[in-house]
Design a protein around this motif. Sequence first.
Motif, short mmCIF file in Angstrom:
data_model
loop_
_atom_site.label_atom_id
_atom_site.label_comp_id
_atom_site.label_asym_id
_atom_site.label_seq_id
_atom_site.Cartn_x
_atom_site.Cartn_y
_atom_site.Cartn_z
N ALA A 226 -4.96 15.36 11.59
CA ALA A 226 -3.52 15.43 11.83
C ALA A 226 -2.91 14.04 11.96
CB ALA A 226 -3.25 16.26 13.08
N TYR A 227 -3.59 13.17 12.74
CA TYR A 227 -3.06 11.82 12.92
C TYR A 227 -3.18 10.99 11.63
CZ TYR A 227 -2.30 12.39 17.91
OH TYR A 227 -1.81 12.81 19.12
N ARG A 228 -4.20 11.27 10.84
CA ARG A 228 -4.33 10.59 9.55
C ARG A 228 -3.12 10.90 8.67
NH1 ARG A 228 -5.76 12.13 4.52
NH2 ARG A 228 -6.20 14.24 5.25
N LEU A 229 -2.74 12.17 8.62
CA LEU A 229 -1.57 12.56 7.84
C LEU A 229 -0.30 11.92 8.39
CD1 LEU A 229 -2.42 16.34 7.29
CD2 LEU A 229 -2.54 14.49 5.60
N LEU A 230 -0.23 11.78 9.71
CA LEU A 230 0.93 11.14 10.32
C LEU A 230 1.04 9.68 9.88
CD1 LEU A 230 3.27 11.09 12.40
CD2 LEU A 230 1.56 10.47 14.13
N PHE A 231 -0.09 8.98 9.91
CA PHE A 231 -0.05 7.56 9.55
C PHE A 231 0.09 7.34 8.04
CE2 PHE A 231 -2.02 6.83 13.78
CZ PHE A 231 -1.16 5.85 14.22
N ARG A 232 -0.06 8.41 7.26
CA ARG A 232 0.13 8.27 5.82
C ARG A 232 1.45 8.87 5.35
NH1 ARG A 232 -5.68 9.07 2.93
NH2 ARG A 232 -6.52 7.07 3.58
N ASN A 233 2.18 9.44 6.24
CA ASN A 233 3.46 10.04 5.87
C ASN A 233 4.45 8.96 5.42
OD1 ASN A 233 6.06 11.30 5.95
ND2 ASN A 233 5.20 12.90 7.24
N PRO A 234 4.99 9.08 4.23
CA PRO A 234 5.90 8.02 3.73
C PRO A 234 7.17 7.88 4.59
CG PRO A 234 5.91 9.95 2.27
CD PRO A 234 4.79 10.14 3.23
N LEU A 235 7.49 8.88 5.42
CA LEU A 235 8.65 8.79 6.29
C LEU A 235 8.34 8.04 7.58
CD1 LEU A 235 10.12 12.40 5.90
CD2 LEU A 235 10.79 10.31 4.70
N ASN A 236 7.05 7.74 7.80
CA ASN A 236 6.64 7.01 9.01
C ASN A 236 6.60 5.52 8.69
OD1 ASN A 236 5.44 5.95 11.28
ND2 ASN A 236 3.62 7.26 11.20
N PRO A 237 7.41 4.68 9.33
CA PRO A 237 7.41 3.24 9.03
C PRO A 237 6.04 2.60 9.23
CG PRO A 237 9.31 3.84 10.37
CD PRO A 237 8.42 5.05 10.33
N ALA A 238 5.23 3.15 10.16
CA ALA A 238 3.91 2.57 10.43
C ALA A 238 2.98 2.69 9.21
CB ALA A 238 3.27 3.25 11.63
N ALA A 239 3.28 3.64 8.31
CA ALA A 239 2.43 3.83 7.13
C ALA A 239 2.45 2.61 6.22
CB ALA A 239 2.89 5.06 6.35
N TYR A 240 3.44 1.75 6.35
CA TYR A 240 3.57 0.58 5.48
C TYR A 240 3.06 -0.70 6.15
CZ TYR A 240 6.57 3.93 3.15
OH TYR A 240 7.06 5.07 2.54
N THR A 241 2.46 -0.55 7.33
CA THR A 241 1.96 -1.72 8.06
C THR A 241 0.43 -1.76 8.00
OG1 THR A 241 1.74 -0.54 10.17
CG2 THR A 241 3.91 -1.50 9.64
N PRO A 242 -0.17 -2.96 8.14
CA PRO A 242 -1.63 -3.05 8.18
C PRO A 242 -2.24 -2.20 9.29
CG PRO A 242 -0.67 -5.22 7.86
CD PRO A 242 0.47 -4.29 8.15
N MET A 243 -1.56 -2.16 10.45
CA MET A 243 -2.07 -1.37 11.56
C MET A 243 -2.09 0.12 11.21
SD MET A 243 -0.59 -0.79 15.40
CE MET A 243 0.63 0.35 14.77
#
Length: 423
Positions: free
Chosen positions: A22-39
Amino acid sequence: MLYHLYELNQAALTPARAAADAYRLLFRNPLNPAAYTPMGRSAAAVLELFERTTRRYKKPEWGIKSIEVGGRKVAVHERTLISKPFCNLVHFERNVSAWRRRRDPKVLVVAPLAGHYPTLLRGTVRDLLPDHEVYVTEWQDARFVPRAAGPFDLDDYIDYIIDFLRFFRGNVHIMAVCQPTVPVFAAVSLMEGMNDPAVPRSMILMAGPIDTRENPTAVNEFAKGRSLNWFRHNVITQVPWPYPGMMRLVYPGFLQLSGFMGMNLDRHITAHRELFHNLIRGDGDSADKHREFYDEFLAVMDLTAEFYLQTIETVFLEHRLPKGTMVHRNKRVDPAQIQRVGLMTVEGEKDDISGLGQTKAAQDLCKSLPSNMREHYVQAGVGHYGVFNGKRFRAEIAPRIRDFIKTHQRRRGIWARAFGLAA
């Protein structure tokens, strides 16, 4: 208790796997700004690695929906022709003309019953399909076979092969990959001894343990250094509830997988480290190749205890086939009886599971077979899996097999017409 502890561990990890996914999908969601960061990419990569390395992989699909035949794309459908408790005979039916189906040689591919699912031969089947009618033995996972179906040992395995060959009434070529080289060789020897008209036109044995005394590998040395009782007491366990095969004694797939992983542990660790870096870099193609390979490699099945122990004793400890002492249901297996079946043996130069010479030993055992009905080939630069899969198989091994099959398709046809039999 071993299997029960394994299942308990799998159950305990289920909530953590679900959360990681579930958290993997969250961090890969294109609507999540964190998905575009190294972290964010690092977090998604760590979570995917955790989920994948703790998952129990299901039986993969064959996934062969179409192939190219004669320059055009044709559909392929799987059809079960014979269903037995421990194995189905599956036909990969091509959407081609009836004339082409009659003309193209029939090939029965006997998949290994050694821990992995038959889909390990997906590439082999796909490369054979353009020029052959392909049939495959689809072995069943022992934990899903109820105890009411009875036992299944090496003798039963040989019986299955004989039954499948009789289904084709002699109009088939048989290919055995790795483990089944011994039971296939035994089955053909027994049929020749009975003068059975359903013997195959030719037999291709690939990277198998016909005689493990030749260039023994680490796998052979491990088996040789232990007694049959050691295997019985240390690797045999009961299938737990709620599987249909509950209380059946098996050699579990997860133990076999541990052995596979342990043989090349550094390579597997490196592969997962590269997956981590590829996920962070966004290299989707490399990550997909990793997933494709390990989705297959990590999917394992259980073997019945009686089959596993009889194989260990017959093939690896006592070498009964090359010594001439192998017996099937009180009848001695004598490869010298083989006279009508063309024999091709194939080995890999760098095979670390079935060493060079182990498969070729079949040639020496076929004392009555004319030299013009034999062929041996060693593929340079490939290991065990490269003998039956990949670029070298497709470009160098498969064409030789195709030519060998065509030669013996014609030879048996001439022989059959001369004696007034069906070709």
